[in-house]
Design a protein around this motif. Structure first.
Motif, PDB file in Angstrom:
ATOM      1  N   LEU A   1      -7.675   5.180 -16.531  1.00  0.00           N
ATOM      2  CA  LEU A   1      -8.752   5.651 -15.663  1.00  0.00           C
ATOM      3  C   LEU A   1      -8.968   4.692 -14.491  1.00  0.00           C
ATOM      4  N   ILE A   2      -8.985   3.415 -14.771  1.00  0.00           N
ATOM      5  CA  ILE A   2      -9.178   2.407 -13.729  1.00  0.00           C
ATOM      6  C   ILE A   2      -8.010   2.412 -12.740  1.00  0.00           C
ATOM      7  N   MET A   3      -6.799   2.466 -13.248  1.00  0.00           N
ATOM      8  CA  MET A   3      -5.630   2.445 -12.373  1.00  0.00           C
ATOM      9  C   MET A   3      -5.544   3.703 -11.519  1.00  0.00           C
ATOM     10  N   ARG A   4      -5.851   4.854 -12.097  1.00  0.00           N
ATOM     11  CA  ARG A   4      -5.816   6.099 -11.318  1.00  0.00           C
ATOM     12  C   ARG A   4      -6.859   6.075 -10.203  1.00  0.00           C
ATOM     13  N   SER A   5      -8.038   5.555 -10.491  1.00  0.00           N
ATOM     14  CA  SER A   5      -9.053   5.491  -9.448  1.00  0.00           C
ATOM     15  C   SER A   5      -8.633   4.505  -8.354  1.00  0.00           C
ATOM     16  N   TYR A   6      -7.976   3.414  -8.721  1.00  0.00           N
ATOM     17  CA  TYR A   6      -7.483   2.460  -7.734  1.00  0.00           C
ATOM     18  C   TYR A   6      -6.415   3.094  -6.845  1.00  0.00           C
ATOM     19  N   VAL A   7      -5.500   3.831  -7.457  1.00  0.00           N
ATOM     20  CA  VAL A   7      -4.446   4.498  -6.690  1.00  0.00           C
ATOM     21  C   VAL A   7      -5.053   5.520  -5.731  1.00  0.00           C
ATOM     22  N   GLU A   8      -6.036   6.278  -6.206  1.00  0.00           N
ATOM     23  CA  GLU A   8      -6.686   7.257  -5.327  1.00  0.00           C
ATOM     24  C   GLU A   8      -7.421   6.561  -4.180  1.00  0.00           C
ATOM     25  N   LEU A   9      -8.038   5.444  -4.452  1.00  0.00           N
ATOM     26  CA  LEU A   9      -8.720   4.678  -3.407  1.00  0.00           C
ATOM     27  C   LEU A   9      -7.722   4.180  -2.360  1.00  0.00           C
ATOM     28  N   VAL A  10      -6.596   3.684  -2.807  1.00  0.00           N
ATOM     29  CA  VAL A  10      -5.564   3.229  -1.874  1.00  0.00           C
ATOM     30  C   VAL A  10      -5.056   4.399  -1.045  1.00  0.00           C
ATOM     31  N   ARG A  11      -4.885   5.557  -1.651  1.00  0.00           N
ATOM     32  CA  ARG A  11      -4.416   6.736  -0.907  1.00  0.00           C
ATOM     33  C   ARG A  11      -5.425   7.147   0.167  1.00  0.00           C
ATOM     34  N   VAL A  12      -6.696   7.085  -0.156  1.00  0.00           N
ATOM     35  CA  VAL A  12      -7.718   7.423   0.841  1.00  0.00           C
ATOM     36  C   VAL A  12      -7.700   6.411   1.978  1.00  0.00           C
ATOM     37  N   ILE A  13      -7.584   5.142   1.650  1.00  0.00           N
ATOM     38  CA  ILE A  13      -7.548   4.101   2.678  1.00  0.00           C
ATOM     39  C   ILE A  13      -6.344   4.293   3.590  1.00  0.00           C
TER      40      ILE A  13
ATOM     41  N   LEU B   1       0.826  -1.209   0.000  1.00  0.00           N
ATOM     42  CA  LEU B   1       0.000   0.000   0.000  1.00  0.00           C
ATOM     43  C   LEU B   1       0.859   1.257   0.000  1.00  0.00           C
ATOM     44  N   HIS B   2       1.913   1.259   0.801  1.00  0.00           N
ATOM     45  CA  HIS B   2       2.796   2.420   0.839  1.00  0.00           C
ATOM     46  C   HIS B   2       3.544   2.599  -0.483  1.00  0.00           C
ATOM     47  N   PHE B   3       3.879   1.497  -1.134  1.00  0.00           N
ATOM     48  CA  PHE B   3       4.512   1.578  -2.451  1.00  0.00           C
ATOM     49  C   PHE B   3       3.553   2.215  -3.457  1.00  0.00           C
ATOM     50  N   LEU B   4       2.287   1.817  -3.428  1.00  0.00           N
ATOM     51  CA  LEU B   4       1.302   2.410  -4.337  1.00  0.00           C
ATOM     52  C   LEU B   4       1.056   3.881  -4.040  1.00  0.00           C
ATOM     53  N   VAL B   5       1.089   4.262  -2.774  1.00  0.00           N
ATOM     54  CA  VAL B   5       0.908   5.669  -2.431  1.00  0.00           C
ATOM     55  C   VAL B   5       2.047   6.495  -3.005  1.00  0.00           C
ATOM     56  N   ARG B   6       3.277   5.990  -2.878  1.00  0.00           N
ATOM     57  CA  ARG B   6       4.435   6.741  -3.357  1.00  0.00           C
ATOM     58  C   ARG B   6       4.573   6.742  -4.871  1.00  0.00           C
ATOM     59  N   HIS B   7       4.324   5.600  -5.515  1.00  0.00           N
ATOM     60  CA  HIS B   7       4.633   5.456  -6.942  1.00  0.00           C
ATOM     61  C   HIS B   7       3.410   5.184  -7.807  1.00  0.00           C
ATOM     62  N   GLY B   8       2.228   5.417  -7.277  1.00  0.00           N
ATOM     63  CA  GLY B   8       1.007   5.074  -7.996  1.00  0.00           C
ATOM     64  C   GLY B   8       0.816   5.803  -9.315  1.00  0.00           C
ATOM     65  N   ASP B   9       1.242   7.070  -9.380  1.00  0.00           N
ATOM     66  CA  ASP B   9       1.082   7.824 -10.623  1.00  0.00           C
ATOM     67  C   ASP B   9       1.882   7.191 -11.761  1.00  0.00           C
ATOM     68  N   TRP B  10       3.126   6.824 -11.444  1.00  0.00           N
ATOM     69  CA  TRP B  10       3.964   6.195 -12.479  1.00  0.00           C
ATOM     70  C   TRP B  10       3.458   4.804 -12.845  1.00  0.00           C
ATOM     71  N   ILE B  11       3.001   4.064 -11.863  1.00  0.00           N
ATOM     72  CA  ILE B  11       2.496   2.717 -12.129  1.00  0.00           C
ATOM     73  C   ILE B  11       1.281   2.781 -13.046  1.00  0.00           C
ATOM     74  N   ALA B  12       0.377   3.706 -12.780  1.00  0.00           N
ATOM     75  CA  ALA B  12      -0.812   3.843 -13.630  1.00  0.00           C
ATOM     76  C   ALA B  12      -0.426   4.191 -15.060  1.00  0.00           C
ATOM     77  N   ALA B  13       0.528   5.080 -15.224  1.00  0.00           N
ATOM     78  CA  ALA B  13       0.949   5.471 -16.573  1.00  0.00           C
ATOM     79  C   ALA B  13       1.625   4.318 -17.309  1.00  0.00           C
ATOM     80  N   ILE B  14       2.491   3.607 -16.634  1.00  0.00           N
ATOM     81  CA  ILE B  14       3.222   2.511 -17.281  1.00  0.00           C
ATOM     82  C   ILE B  14       2.289   1.360 -17.625  1.00  0.00           C
TER      83      ILE B  14
END
Length: 80
Positions: A61-73, A14-27
Motif C-alpha cells: 500500500l505504501i509503495m503503490r501510493s509512492y509510485v502514484e505520487l511520483v507519477r503525478v509529480i 523518477l522516470h524509472f519509477l514511472v515505468r517500472h513502479g508497479d513491479w517494484i511495489a510488488a517485489i
C-alpha cells in the motif's frame, strides 16, 4: 540541448519509477512475506509468517501510493 542530454532524460530515477513502479511495489512488498515464511520454516512461531503477510500488505500500500505520487509529480511538474 545537446544530443547527450536528449538521450539521457532528466531525473532518471523518477522516470524509472514511472515505468517500472508497479513491479517494484510488488517485489518490495514480497520481502517481508518471504522473511516471515523463512522465519516460520526455521522453527519460529507462526506469528512471524502472519506478521510478514500483514507487513507485506502494508508495504505494498505504501509503495503503490509512492509510485502514484511520483507519477503525478512527473506528469504535472516536469517539463515534457
Amino acid at each position: 540541448m545537446s544530443q547527450v542530454q536528449a538521450a539521457n532524460p532528466a531525473y532518471p530515477a523518477l522516470h524509472f519509477l514511472v515505468r517500472h513502479g508497479d513491479w517494484i511495489a510488488a517485489i518490495v512488498s514480497l520481502a517481508p512475506v518471504a522473511a516471515g515464511i523463512l522465519a516460520w520454516a526455521a522453527g519460529m512461531s507462526v506469528a512471524f509468517a502472519i506478521a510478514g503477510v500483514a507487513g507485506g500488505a502494508f508495504l505494498y500500500l505504501i509503495m503503490r501510493s509512492y509510485v502514484e505520487l511520483v507519477r503525478v509529480i512527473v506528469d504535472m511538474l516536469l517539463p515534457k
